[in-house]
Write a protein that holds these residues in place. Sequence first.
Motif, mmCIF file in Angstrom:
data_model
loop_
_atom_site.group_PDB
_atom_site.id
_atom_site.type_symbol
_atom_site.label_atom_id
_atom_site.label_comp_id
_atom_site.label_asym_id
_atom_site.label_seq_id
_atom_site.Cartn_x
_atom_site.Cartn_y
_atom_site.Cartn_z
ATOM 1 N N UNK A 1 34.700 65.592 -134.060
ATOM 2 C CA UNK A 1 35.913 66.382 -134.281
ATOM 3 C C UNK A 1 37.072 65.684 -133.558
ATOM 4 N N UNK A 2 38.241 65.595 -134.224
ATOM 5 C CA UNK A 2 39.367 64.913 -133.583
ATOM 6 C C UNK A 2 39.944 65.775 -132.458
ATOM 7 N N UNK A 3 40.075 65.164 -131.273
ATOM 8 C CA UNK A 3 40.624 65.890 -130.120
ATOM 9 C C UNK A 3 41.779 65.123 -129.478
ATOM 10 N N UNK A 4 42.253 64.087 -130.162
ATOM 11 C CA UNK A 4 43.368 63.342 -129.590
ATOM 12 C C UNK A 4 43.708 62.111 -130.397
ATOM 13 N N UNK A 5 44.696 61.373 -129.895
ATOM 14 C CA UNK A 5 45.165 60.164 -130.559
ATOM 15 C C UNK A 5 45.560 59.138 -129.492
ATOM 16 N N UNK A 6 45.187 57.883 -129.739
ATOM 17 C CA UNK A 6 45.574 56.792 -128.839
ATOM 18 C C UNK A 6 46.466 55.828 -129.601
ATOM 19 N N UNK A 7 47.686 55.638 -129.114
ATOM 20 C CA UNK A 7 48.622 54.749 -129.802
ATOM 21 C C UNK A 7 48.791 53.421 -129.068
ATOM 22 N N UNK A 8 48.382 53.376 -127.789
ATOM 23 C CA UNK A 8 48.553 52.155 -127.000
ATOM 24 C C UNK A 8 47.263 51.853 -126.260
ATOM 25 N N UNK A 9 46.720 50.657 -126.475
ATOM 26 C CA UNK A 9 45.473 50.279 -125.812
ATOM 27 C C UNK A 9 45.377 48.763 -125.747
ATOM 28 N N UNK A 10 44.818 48.267 -124.649
ATOM 29 C CA UNK A 10 44.655 46.809 -124.504
ATOM 30 C C UNK A 10 43.713 46.501 -123.344
ATOM 31 N N UNK A 11 43.257 45.267 -123.282
ATOM 32 C CA UNK A 11 42.408 44.823 -122.176
ATOM 33 C C UNK A 11 43.267 44.577 -120.937
ATOM 34 N N UNK A 12 42.789 45.062 -119.798
ATOM 35 C CA UNK A 12 43.477 44.806 -118.533
ATOM 36 C C UNK A 12 42.713 43.783 -117.717
ATOM 37 N N UNK A 13 43.268 42.582 -117.553
ATOM 38 C CA UNK A 13 42.585 41.570 -116.755
ATOM 39 C C UNK A 13 42.414 42.006 -115.296
ATOM 40 N N UNK A 14 43.401 42.684 -114.723
ATOM 41 C CA UNK A 14 43.300 43.058 -113.309
ATOM 42 C C UNK A 14 42.295 44.178 -113.072
ATOM 43 N N UNK A 15 42.148 45.097 -114.005
ATOM 44 C CA UNK A 15 41.256 46.234 -113.800
ATOM 45 C C UNK A 15 39.948 46.097 -114.575
ATOM 46 N N UNK A 16 39.826 45.000 -115.328
ATOM 47 C CA UNK A 16 38.572 44.682 -116.032
ATOM 48 C C UNK A 16 38.038 45.841 -116.856
ATOM 49 N N UNK A 17 38.951 46.505 -117.566
ATOM 50 C CA UNK A 17 38.575 47.558 -118.501
ATOM 51 C C UNK A 17 39.659 47.611 -119.575
ATOM 52 N N UNK A 18 39.352 48.230 -120.683
ATOM 53 C CA UNK A 18 40.405 48.499 -121.659
ATOM 54 C C UNK A 18 41.182 49.725 -121.198
ATOM 55 N N UNK A 19 42.495 49.583 -121.111
ATOM 56 C CA UNK A 19 43.363 50.674 -120.640
ATOM 57 C C UNK A 19 44.112 51.244 -121.838
ATOM 58 N N UNK A 20 44.338 52.552 -121.816
ATOM 59 C CA UNK A 20 44.970 53.175 -122.981
ATOM 60 C C UNK A 20 45.760 54.407 -122.570
ATOM 61 N N UNK A 21 46.709 54.776 -123.444
ATOM 62 C CA UNK A 21 47.470 56.007 -123.280
ATOM 63 C C UNK A 21 47.119 56.908 -124.457
ATOM 64 N N UNK A 22 46.610 58.105 -124.173
ATOM 65 C CA UNK A 22 46.191 59.012 -125.247
ATOM 66 C C UNK A 22 46.888 60.354 -125.147
#
Length: 366
Positions: free
Chosen positions: A313-334
């Motif tokens: 079931x849809x509970x949100x939307x992510x419009x900005x996401x990318x790999x973070x070299x400093x934090x070694x994870x994909x970071x996103x704004x949802x």
Amino acid sequence: MAGIIPSRRVRGTPFSAGVQAANPKAYTVYNHMLLPTYFASYQEDYHHLKKYVQVWDVSVERQVSVKGPDAANLMNMISPRDMNNMAGDQCYYMPICDDNGGMLNDPVTIKLAEDHYWLSIADGDLLQFLLGLAIGKNFEVEIFEPDVSPLAIQGPKAEELTARVFGDTVRNIKFFRYKKLQFLDKEFIVARSGWSKQGGFEIYVDGTEYGMPLWDAFFEAGKDLNVRAGCPNLIERIEGGLLSFGSDMTRQNTPVEAGLAKFCNSPNEYLGKALIEKQKREGPDRIIRPISIDGSDDLPHNANGWKVLSNDKQVGLIASATWSPDFQTNVAIGMIDRTHWNPGTILNVDTGADNRSAVVQEKFWI
Ligand code: THG
């Protein structure tokens, strides 16, 4: 992908000659104007921005000038922020809404005088909205786009570089305050602000003819500081939670949903107040959240927003996401529904190419 042809509609900027010489690899269009998106690569630009200093052509942050006896009345009508105590040298980050609380823009508003403001706008034709209000209300106010183009100096060496061009007094400018400082024969607004978390300044270059001379002065003064041409960086701005209007939030969202409730404190009957105050009391139905997404540096490009799912079931939307070299994870704004917005909640993201596990975070990374 094919290139972009500049025209009177898709405008160049006072700094375009300098930007082109620095060879950006891609542009986007913002306020009908060219904005570079990266030079070497997103990651190269990012590492450089966090270590040295960059000069950004952010002319696309166009000014809407509001000037005249009714300027304060118009500002009170559109501003969710209490402007009563706004100092003469202050800049306010400010959501602007329609009568239903739907966001129309999120400018940085600069007070030039009691009867004169510049709204340094995000992508959107805010001028036409203000013009309509002024005509409808019979306000005695002039609304126009001046020949003013912000140039941002960002990065840990930004203060040193800006001081070399404008003098040591720039060191005393506080966050979101400005001083008028001289370059050649003219004074320019120099504010401590900018769309990164690395610190720096924005110069409101008033007059196209000053654009390239100022651009060249920064590069001449910054040789030993490893100065480069840059632009707002996707990775750094997601890590820092700097929102992009039109992507992370739109007219479908209120400022409370965008996490900007603290900027909605005006005692006036501004547009959208009823719903904004209700949401402040009761909480919104959804809100902006930092999200980490599984995987390595292998995310597909996010052009139209990705669905965030829980049990299909849809509970949100992510419009900005990318790999973070400093934090070694994909970071996103949802933008995440109330039922699933608690930090630690595990979600699924449909990237179009695959399905990934994601976790709601407590706070942004920087
Ligand atoms: N500078 C100027 N004009 C702009 C932008 C800018 N116009 C378009 C766009 N950026 C507007 N959006 C933002 C979003 C965030 C911020 C500024 C403009 C920002 N936020 C600070 C933060 O989140 O840390 C805090 C702001 C505050 O505390 O008042 O800087 O960048 N001229």
